[in-house]
Scaffold this active site. Structure first.
Site, PDB file in Angstrom:
ATOM      1  N   GLU A   1       0.850  -1.191   0.000  1.00  0.00           N
ATOM      2  CA  GLU A   1       0.000   0.000   0.000  1.00  0.00           C
ATOM      3  C   GLU A   1       0.886   1.241   0.000  1.00  0.00           C
ATOM      4  O   GLU A   1       1.993   1.228   0.549  1.00  0.00           O
ATOM      5  CB  GLU A   1      -0.893   0.033   1.239  1.00  0.00           C
ATOM      6  CG  GLU A   1      -1.840  -1.148   1.380  1.00  0.00           C
ATOM      7  CD  GLU A   1      -2.620  -1.083   2.686  1.00  0.00           C
ATOM      8  OE1 GLU A   1      -3.793  -0.686   2.644  1.00  0.00           O
ATOM      9  OE2 GLU A   1      -2.043  -1.416   3.733  1.00  0.00           O
TER      10      GLU A   1
ATOM     11  N   HIS B   1      -5.730 -11.941   4.710  1.00  0.00           N
ATOM     12  CA  HIS B   1      -5.601 -11.874   3.255  1.00  0.00           C
ATOM     13  C   HIS B   1      -4.491 -12.776   2.724  1.00  0.00           C
ATOM     14  O   HIS B   1      -4.705 -13.584   1.819  1.00  0.00           O
ATOM     15  CB  HIS B   1      -5.323 -10.440   2.807  1.00  0.00           C
ATOM     16  CG  HIS B   1      -6.391  -9.464   3.175  1.00  0.00           C
ATOM     17  ND1 HIS B   1      -7.701  -9.827   3.378  1.00  0.00           N
ATOM     18  CD2 HIS B   1      -6.344  -8.126   3.376  1.00  0.00           C
ATOM     19  CE1 HIS B   1      -8.410  -8.762   3.683  1.00  0.00           C
ATOM     20  NE2 HIS B   1      -7.614  -7.720   3.688  1.00  0.00           N
TER      21      HIS B   1
ATOM     22  N   LYS C   1       2.827  -0.680   4.506  1.00  0.00           N
ATOM     23  CA  LYS C   1       2.267   0.636   4.187  1.00  0.00           C
ATOM     24  C   LYS C   1       3.382   1.580   3.747  1.00  0.00           C
ATOM     25  O   LYS C   1       4.554   1.365   4.052  1.00  0.00           O
ATOM     26  CB  LYS C   1       1.541   1.213   5.412  1.00  0.00           C
ATOM     27  CG  LYS C   1       0.258   0.459   5.749  1.00  0.00           C
ATOM     28  CD  LYS C   1      -0.512   1.165   6.857  1.00  0.00           C
ATOM     29  CE  LYS C   1      -1.864   0.504   7.079  1.00  0.00           C
ATOM     30  NZ  LYS C   1      -2.759   0.648   5.924  1.00  0.00           N
TER      31      LYS C   1
END
Length: 480
Positions: free
Chosen positions: A211, A235, A329
Site C-alpha cells: 500500500e 488476506h 504501508k
C-alpha cells in the site's frame, strides 16, 4: 439454504458502507440480481430517520459510483429498499425496536455485522434477546475477528451461542476479488499447470500486498494490530491456501475449505531469521513528502507497518519450496500480486550463442490492474548469423481487455449476494481462522523471544533492506 428477504446492515453510516456496501448493493439492484422485494435495513448510533438515511446513501452513490452508472431513476428505485433504525449496540435495550423495524423475518434475514470487535458479544446478545437469531437468520462478520487466538475464540464462542457454524459467514473481501477467483480457474481448469504445480516444477513463490497509504485515520486500530495481524493473518494466508491447496473434489463450500485448512495446518513454524519487521519513516510517495509512522501517530511506537516472511508448507507437494510474503504501508506502489517462479530447464542448448535462459514466471496481479502474465523465452527475429538470440517476452491475459464487455464487479457484490443467498464457499470457516491465528501467534512469540524489533524504512521504498536480504541470500530477487 434459502435466500433472505431482508438484509440488516450494522455500522450502516460508516465508511465501509458508503464506499463499498451501498455501491455493491446498488449494482446488484441495477442488474436485478436480488429479488425486487429484498429490503435493506441499516442501523448505527447516528440519529437518522428513513429519509435522512436514504439521503446519506444517495450522497455516497453520487460520490463512489462511476458516472456511467448514475441513473437517477434507478438510484431512486434502489433507495426505496432502504430504511433505518438507530441503535446503541452496546445495550440490549434498543434491539426490540430494531426487531419491530425489521418486522416479519419468516422470509429470511441476513445480517452484515461491521462494528468494532468490542461490540460483537453485546450485539449477539442483543440480537438473541430480540428474537433475531432464528433458524432462517444468518450472520456475516467483517474482520477483525480478534487480535490473537484467545480473543478470536472469545468472539467465535459468543457468535456460536446464537448461530450454528453453517449460518456464520466470516468475511475476507480478498476472496471476492475476480482475480482471486481466477486463481482457482487457472489451476484447476488448465491441464498445463497441474503437472508443474509442485516442488518438482516450482522454485519459489512470492506474494506481495503493498500500500502507498499510511494510517489514514486508523490510528487506534492499527497501533493495536500492526501489519502481521492486519494483513498476513487473513488476506495473505488465504492466498497461500488457494495457491497451495490440493484440487478439491468439487466447488462446494466444504470441499474447498477443507483443502485450505489442510494447507494452513501444514505451515512450518517460522524461525527468527525468516522474519523481517519494519516501520515507515519520512520519505516521498508519488512525488509528495510524507511523514513517519510515529509522527502520524503522535508518539513513539514499536508497531510494525511492514512484514516480510519466508514460509514453508510442509507437505508432499510443497516440501522445500519457499513462499516469500511481504506486506506494508507507505511502499513504492500499490500492488497485490502472486509470482510463481518455475524452475529452469535442465540443460541450455542455446548456451553456445551466449544466451542465458530465464526460468518461466507466472505473475497474477490482483490490483490495481487485474491480469495473468506468463513470462516465456522466445526467439528474436533475424537471420541468426551469430547464433540464435532469445529474449524473455510476456504472454498476457488482461482481464480488463479479455472481458471488456463484462462489467467489473466490486468484491463485496459477490460476497453480499452470497450472504443473501446463503452460499458459504467464499467465507472463512472457524477452523481456518483458528489455524491462521495459531500460526500468527507463534510468529509473535518468536519475535518477542528473539527481540526482533522494527527496522526503519523510507516511505516510498520497498521496505527495509533486511527484506531484500531475506530473498537475496537464497539467490532470489523480489519482482520489483
Amino acid at each position: 439454504m434459502n435466500s433472505s428477504a431482508t438484509l440488516l446492515l450494522f455500522g450502516a453510516t460508516g465508511d465501509l458502507s458508503k464506499r463499498m456496501l451501498f455501491p455493491s448493493l446498488y449494482a446488484l439492484h441495477e442488474d436485478e440480481l436480488i429479488a425486487a422485494d429484498v429490503r435493506i435495513v441499516g442501523t448505527a448510533r447516528s440519529e437518522l430517520d428513513d429519509q435522512e438515511f436514504r439521503d446519506m446513501a444517495a450522497s455516497a452513490l453520487e460520490l463512489y459510483l462511476p458516472e456511467d452508472r448514475q441513473s437517477k431513476d434507478m438510484i431512486s428505485s434502489f433507495l426505496k429498499r432502504l430504511s433505518y433504525q438507530q441503535l446503541d449496540a452496546s445495550s440490549t435495550e434498543g434491539f426490540s425496536d430494531l426487531a419491530n423495524k425489521i418486522g416479519d423475518i419468516s422470509g429470511g434475514l441476513a445480517i452484515f455485522l461491521s462494528t468494532a470487535p468490542s461490540l460483537f458479544e453485546a450485539t449477539i446478545a442483543g440480537l438473541k434477546s430480540a428474537g433475531l437469531t432464528g433458524e432462517n437468520v444468518r450472520i456475516g462478520l467483517e474482520k477483525p475477528l480478534g487480535n490473537d487466538l484467545q480473543s478470536s475464540n472469545a468472539i467465535n464462542n459468543a457468535v456460536a451461542e446464537a448461530f450454528p457454524e453453517d449460518r456464520i459467514f466470516r468475511i475476507d473481501h480478498y476472496l471476492g476479488k475476480e482475480t482471486v477467483q481466477n486463481l482457482m480457474a487457472l489451476r484447476f481448469a488448465n491441464m498445463m499447470f497441474e503437472p508443474l504445480w509442485n516442488s518438482n516444477g516450482i522454485d519459489h513463490i512470492e506474494i506481495t500486498v503493498s500500500e502507498t497509504v499510511g494510517l489514514e485515520g486508523r490510528h487506534g486500530f492499527y497501533e493495536k494490530t500492526g501489519a502481521l495481524r492486519d494483513m498476513v493473518q487473513n488476506h495473505i494466508l488465504q492466498l497461500v491456501g488457494l495457491i497451495a491447496m490440493e484440487p478439491p473434489a468439487n466447488l462446494d463450500a466444504t470441499s474447498v475449505r477443507d483443502e485450505k485448512v489442510k494447507v494452513l495446518r501444514s505451515l512450518r513454524p517460522v524461525i527468527a531469521e525468516n522474519v523481517v519487521r519494519g516501520q515507515y519513516g519520512d520519505g516521498a510517495v508519488k512525488g509528495e513528502a510524507v511523514s513517519s509512522y510515529q509522527e502520524n501517530l503522535g508518539e513513539s511506537s514499536e508497531t510494525e507497518t511492514f512484514v516480510a516472511l519466508k514460509v514453508f508448507v510442509d507437505n508432499w507437494r510443497w516440501q522445500g519450496v519457499p513462499f516469500y510474503v511481504r506486506t506494508g504501508k507507505r511502499l513504492a506502489e500499490r500492488r497485490s500480486e502472486i509470482v510463481v517462479q518455475f524452475k529452469s530447464v535442465p540443460h541450455n542448448i542455446f548456451a553456445g550463442g551466449g544466451t542465458k535462459l530465464n526460468a518461466n514466471r507466472l505473475v497474477i496481479r490482483l490490483q490495481p490492474e487485474e491480469y495473468v502474465r506468463l513470462q516465456v523465452m522466445a526467439k528474436e527475429p533475424g537471420l541468426d548469423r551469430d547464433g540464435i538470440v532469445l529474449r524473455e517476452v510476456p504472454l498476457d491475459l488482461s482481464l480488463t481487455q479479455a472481458f471488456s464487455k463484462t462489467r467489473k464487479r466490486i468484491a463485496y457484490e459477490r460476497l453480499l449476494i452470497d450472504l443473501i443467498e446463503g452460499d458459504p464457499t467464499l467465507f472463512v470457516r472457524r477452523d481456518e481462522v483458528e489455524a491462521q491465528w495459531h500460526w500468527i501467534d507463534a510468529i509473535r512469540d518468536v519475535w518477542e523471544k528473539n527481540d526482533i524489533g522494527v527496522k526503519s524504512y523510507g516511505s516510498g521504498s520497498w521496505g527495509p533492506s533486511a527484506a531484500i536480504a531475506l530473498t537475496e541470500r537464497d539467490g532470489v530477487s523480489w519482482n520489483d
